[in-house]
Design a protein around this motif. Structure first.
Motif, PDB file in Angstrom:
ATOM      1  N   GLY A 140     -69.938  41.185  13.507  1.00  0.00           N
ATOM      2  CA  GLY A 140     -69.735  39.956  14.272  1.00  0.00           C
ATOM      3  C   GLY A 140     -68.881  40.211  15.495  1.00  0.00           C
ATOM      4  O   GLY A 140     -68.226  41.244  15.610  1.00  0.00           O
ATOM      5  N   PRO A 141     -68.883  39.257  16.416  1.00  0.00           N
ATOM      6  CA  PRO A 141     -68.084  39.420  17.636  1.00  0.00           C
ATOM      7  C   PRO A 141     -66.592  39.383  17.312  1.00  0.00           C
ATOM      8  O   PRO A 141     -66.168  38.744  16.353  1.00  0.00           O
ATOM      9  CB  PRO A 141     -68.489  38.224  18.496  1.00  0.00           C
ATOM     10  CG  PRO A 141     -68.961  37.202  17.526  1.00  0.00           C
ATOM     11  CD  PRO A 141     -69.574  37.966  16.391  1.00  0.00           C
ATOM     12  N   ASN A 142     -65.827  40.091  18.116  1.00  0.00           N
ATOM     13  CA  ASN A 142     -64.378  40.052  17.935  1.00  0.00           C
ATOM     14  C   ASN A 142     -63.864  38.683  18.334  1.00  0.00           C
ATOM     15  O   ASN A 142     -64.298  38.108  19.321  1.00  0.00           O
ATOM     16  CB  ASN A 142     -63.696  41.126  18.775  1.00  0.00           C
ATOM     17  CG  ASN A 142     -63.996  42.511  18.261  1.00  0.00           C
ATOM     18  OD1 ASN A 142     -64.229  42.705  17.068  1.00  0.00           O
ATOM     19  ND2 ASN A 142     -63.996  43.484  19.136  1.00  0.00           N
ATOM     20  N   TYR A 143     -62.951  38.186  17.562  1.00  0.00           N
ATOM     21  CA  TYR A 143     -62.411  36.858  17.847  1.00  0.00           C
ATOM     22  C   TYR A 143     -61.304  36.979  18.877  1.00  0.00           C
ATOM     23  O   TYR A 143     -60.524  37.914  18.846  1.00  0.00           O
ATOM     24  CB  TYR A 143     -61.927  36.163  16.579  1.00  0.00           C
ATOM     25  CG  TYR A 143     -60.894  36.937  15.808  1.00  0.00           C
ATOM     26  CD1 TYR A 143     -61.253  37.964  14.960  1.00  0.00           C
ATOM     27  CD2 TYR A 143     -59.549  36.641  15.930  1.00  0.00           C
ATOM     28  CE1 TYR A 143     -60.317  38.687  14.262  1.00  0.00           C
ATOM     29  CE2 TYR A 143     -58.601  37.361  15.226  1.00  0.00           C
ATOM     30  CZ  TYR A 143     -58.996  38.373  14.395  1.00  0.00           C
ATOM     31  OH  TYR A 143     -58.060  39.081  13.709  1.00  0.00           O
ATOM     32  N   PRO A 144     -61.240  36.040  19.794  1.00  0.00           N
ATOM     33  CA  PRO A 144     -60.228  36.105  20.846  1.00  0.00           C
ATOM     34  C   PRO A 144     -58.843  35.776  20.292  1.00  0.00           C
ATOM     35  O   PRO A 144     -58.695  34.931  19.419  1.00  0.00           O
ATOM     36  CB  PRO A 144     -60.676  35.048  21.852  1.00  0.00           C
ATOM     37  CG  PRO A 144     -61.509  34.104  21.064  1.00  0.00           C
ATOM     38  CD  PRO A 144     -62.144  34.908  19.966  1.00  0.00           C
ATOM     39  N   ASP A 145     -57.838  36.464  20.793  1.00  0.00           N
ATOM     40  CA  ASP A 145     -56.470  36.224  20.343  1.00  0.00           C
ATOM     41  C   ASP A 145     -55.932  34.880  20.814  1.00  0.00           C
ATOM     42  O   ASP A 145     -55.060  34.308  20.180  1.00  0.00           O
ATOM     43  CB  ASP A 145     -55.540  37.338  20.839  1.00  0.00           C
ATOM     44  CG  ASP A 145     -55.865  38.666  20.189  1.00  0.00           C
ATOM     45  OD1 ASP A 145     -56.386  38.665  19.056  1.00  0.00           O
ATOM     46  OD2 ASP A 145     -55.606  39.706  20.815  1.00  0.00           O
ATOM     47  N   ASP A 146     -56.445  34.379  21.934  1.00  0.00           N
ATOM     48  CA  ASP A 146     -55.921  33.126  22.482  1.00  0.00           C
ATOM     49  C   ASP A 146     -56.617  31.893  21.931  1.00  0.00           C
ATOM     50  O   ASP A 146     -56.273  30.784  22.293  1.00  0.00           O
ATOM     51  CB  ASP A 146     -56.022  33.136  24.003  1.00  0.00           C
ATOM     52  CG  ASP A 146     -57.461  33.254  24.487  1.00  0.00           C
ATOM     53  OD1 ASP A 146     -58.335  33.619  23.681  1.00  0.00           O
ATOM     54  OD2 ASP A 146     -57.698  33.003  25.675  1.00  0.00           O
ATOM     55  N   ASN A 147     -57.585  32.065  21.054  1.00  0.00           N
ATOM     56  CA  ASN A 147     -58.304  30.929  20.496  1.00  0.00           C
ATOM     57  C   ASN A 147     -57.517  30.369  19.319  1.00  0.00           C
ATOM     58  O   ASN A 147     -57.344  31.032  18.315  1.00  0.00           O
ATOM     59  CB  ASN A 147     -59.701  31.366  20.053  1.00  0.00           C
ATOM     60  CG  ASN A 147     -60.596  30.188  19.753  1.00  0.00           C
ATOM     61  OD1 ASN A 147     -60.134  29.069  19.569  1.00  0.00           O
ATOM     62  ND2 ASN A 147     -61.875  30.444  19.718  1.00  0.00           N
ATOM     63  N   ASN A 148     -57.042  29.135  19.438  1.00  0.00           N
ATOM     64  CA  ASN A 148     -56.245  28.552  18.371  1.00  0.00           C
ATOM     65  C   ASN A 148     -57.084  27.768  17.373  1.00  0.00           C
ATOM     66  O   ASN A 148     -56.550  27.104  16.511  1.00  0.00           O
ATOM     67  CB  ASN A 148     -55.149  27.662  18.952  1.00  0.00           C
ATOM     68  CG  ASN A 148     -55.712  26.538  19.788  1.00  0.00           C
ATOM     69  OD1 ASN A 148     -56.922  26.429  19.981  1.00  0.00           O
ATOM     70  ND2 ASN A 148     -54.839  25.695  20.295  1.00  0.00           N
ATOM     71  N   TYR A 208     -62.648  39.061   4.682  1.00  0.00           N
ATOM     72  CA  TYR A 208     -62.192  38.039   5.622  1.00  0.00           C
ATOM     73  C   TYR A 208     -63.394  37.466   6.357  1.00  0.00           C
ATOM     74  O   TYR A 208     -64.226  38.213   6.865  1.00  0.00           O
ATOM     75  CB  TYR A 208     -61.240  38.629   6.662  1.00  0.00           C
ATOM     76  CG  TYR A 208     -59.958  39.166   6.105  1.00  0.00           C
ATOM     77  CD1 TYR A 208     -58.917  38.310   5.778  1.00  0.00           C
ATOM     78  CD2 TYR A 208     -59.780  40.524   5.904  1.00  0.00           C
ATOM     79  CE1 TYR A 208     -57.724  38.801   5.260  1.00  0.00           C
ATOM     80  CE2 TYR A 208     -58.602  41.031   5.386  1.00  0.00           C
ATOM     81  CZ  TYR A 208     -57.579  40.165   5.072  1.00  0.00           C
ATOM     82  OH  TYR A 208     -56.414  40.644   4.563  1.00  0.00           O
ATOM     83  N   VAL A 209     -63.458  36.151   6.412  1.00  0.00           N
ATOM     84  CA  VAL A 209     -64.473  35.457   7.203  1.00  0.00           C
ATOM     85  C   VAL A 209     -63.722  34.606   8.220  1.00  0.00           C
ATOM     86  O   VAL A 209     -62.931  33.745   7.857  1.00  0.00           O
ATOM     87  CB  VAL A 209     -65.382  34.565   6.324  1.00  0.00           C
ATOM     88  CG1 VAL A 209     -66.366  33.801   7.187  1.00  0.00           C
ATOM     89  CG2 VAL A 209     -66.103  35.401   5.289  1.00  0.00           C
ATOM     90  N   ARG A 210     -63.969  34.885   9.494  1.00  0.00           N
ATOM     91  CA  ARG A 210     -63.324  34.135  10.583  1.00  0.00           C
ATOM     92  C   ARG A 210     -64.399  33.343  11.312  1.00  0.00           C
ATOM     93  O   ARG A 210     -65.421  33.904  11.698  1.00  0.00           O
ATOM     94  CB  ARG A 210     -62.626  35.089  11.542  1.00  0.00           C
ATOM     95  CG  ARG A 210     -61.448  35.812  10.912  1.00  0.00           C
ATOM     96  CD  ARG A 210     -60.881  36.858  11.860  1.00  0.00           C
ATOM     97  NE  ARG A 210     -59.716  37.498  11.303  1.00  0.00           N
ATOM     98  CZ  ARG A 210     -59.728  38.597  10.553  1.00  0.00           C
ATOM     99  NH1 ARG A 210     -60.870  39.178  10.264  1.00  0.00           N
ATOM    100  NH2 ARG A 210     -58.607  39.105  10.080  1.00  0.00           N
ATOM    101  N   VAL A 211     -64.134  32.063  11.494  1.00  0.00           N
ATOM    102  CA  VAL A 211     -65.088  31.172  12.162  1.00  0.00           C
ATOM    103  C   VAL A 211     -64.358  30.464  13.293  1.00  0.00           C
ATOM    104  O   VAL A 211     -63.258  29.969  13.113  1.00  0.00           O
ATOM    105  CB  VAL A 211     -65.661  30.126  11.178  1.00  0.00           C
ATOM    106  CG1 VAL A 211     -66.604  29.177  11.895  1.00  0.00           C
ATOM    107  CG2 VAL A 211     -66.362  30.805  10.018  1.00  0.00           C
ATOM    108  N   TRP A 212     -64.974  30.434  14.457  1.00  0.00           N
ATOM    109  CA  TRP A 212     -64.420  29.682  15.584  1.00  0.00           C
ATOM    110  C   TRP A 212     -65.522  29.127  16.438  1.00  0.00           C
ATOM    111  O   TRP A 212     -66.664  29.404  16.288  1.00  0.00           O
ATOM    112  CB  TRP A 212     -63.452  30.532  16.411  1.00  0.00           C
ATOM    113  CG  TRP A 212     -64.053  31.649  17.173  1.00  0.00           C
ATOM    114  CD1 TRP A 212     -64.402  31.639  18.483  1.00  0.00           C
ATOM    115  CD2 TRP A 212     -64.371  32.973  16.698  1.00  0.00           C
ATOM    116  NE1 TRP A 212     -64.908  32.860  18.844  1.00  0.00           N
ATOM    117  CE2 TRP A 212     -64.903  33.682  17.762  1.00  0.00           C
ATOM    118  CE3 TRP A 212     -64.267  33.606  15.468  1.00  0.00           C
ATOM    119  CZ2 TRP A 212     -65.329  35.014  17.634  1.00  0.00           C
ATOM    120  CZ3 TRP A 212     -64.687  34.905  15.351  1.00  0.00           C
ATOM    121  CH2 TRP A 212     -65.213  35.591  16.420  1.00  0.00           C
TER     122      TRP A 212
END
Length: 145
Positions: A114-122, A141-145
């Motif tokens: 999956g794409p890397n998640y941005p650090d500035d995305n809250n 770990y599952v990260r969703v934004w």
């Protein structure tokens, strides 16, 4: 007829009480207004339900042999983590506006897709599950934004 200062209708105490109630009402309205319009605001937010469902699906079905043991099947994991982003989204049922990052960290194997998640995305929802490989604990770990 002349009115003395004693006969007036409003005392300083009445004025202060009325003014205090007015200020408290104005402060209350300004504090509550953002909460009232938040459900109707446009914008993309993370979906915690989707993150939980995806983590459950992967840790209990897709990547393991048995949900009771949560033992990671290396063949299934290799196939799942070798996908591109479009294949990943279709295999877990993600919408086109969602971004999903799945990762397994541990002492024996490390996987990531999956794409890397941005650090500035809250607005990132992170869900984690335990899986094992060779009797060693790994974290999914599952990260969703």
């Amino acid at each position: 007829m002349r009115y003395d200062q004693i006969d007036r209708g409003q005392t300083p105490f009445d004025f202060m009480l009325g003014f205090s109630i007015f200020i408290m009402a104005v402060v209350f309205i300004f504090m509550m207004a953002p909460g009232l319009i938040t459900p109707f605001s446009e914008g993309q937010s993370a979906d915690p339900l989707f993150a939980d469902r995806t983590a459950d699906y992967l840790s209990e079905s897709k990547l393991v042999d048995s949900p009771a043991t949560a033992e990671l099947n290396t063949t299934k994991a290799d196939e799942f983590f070798d996908q591109n982003n479009d294949e990943l989204y279709s295999s877990i049922g993600a919408d086109e506006h969602m971004r999903v990052h799945v990762e397994i960290e541990g002492p024996v194997v490390d996987y990531e897709v999956g794409p890397n998640y941005p650090d500035d995305n809250n607005q990132v929802t992170i869900t984690q599950r335990k899986v094992s490989k060779d009797n060693k604990l790994h974290w999914l770990y599952v990260r969703v934004w």
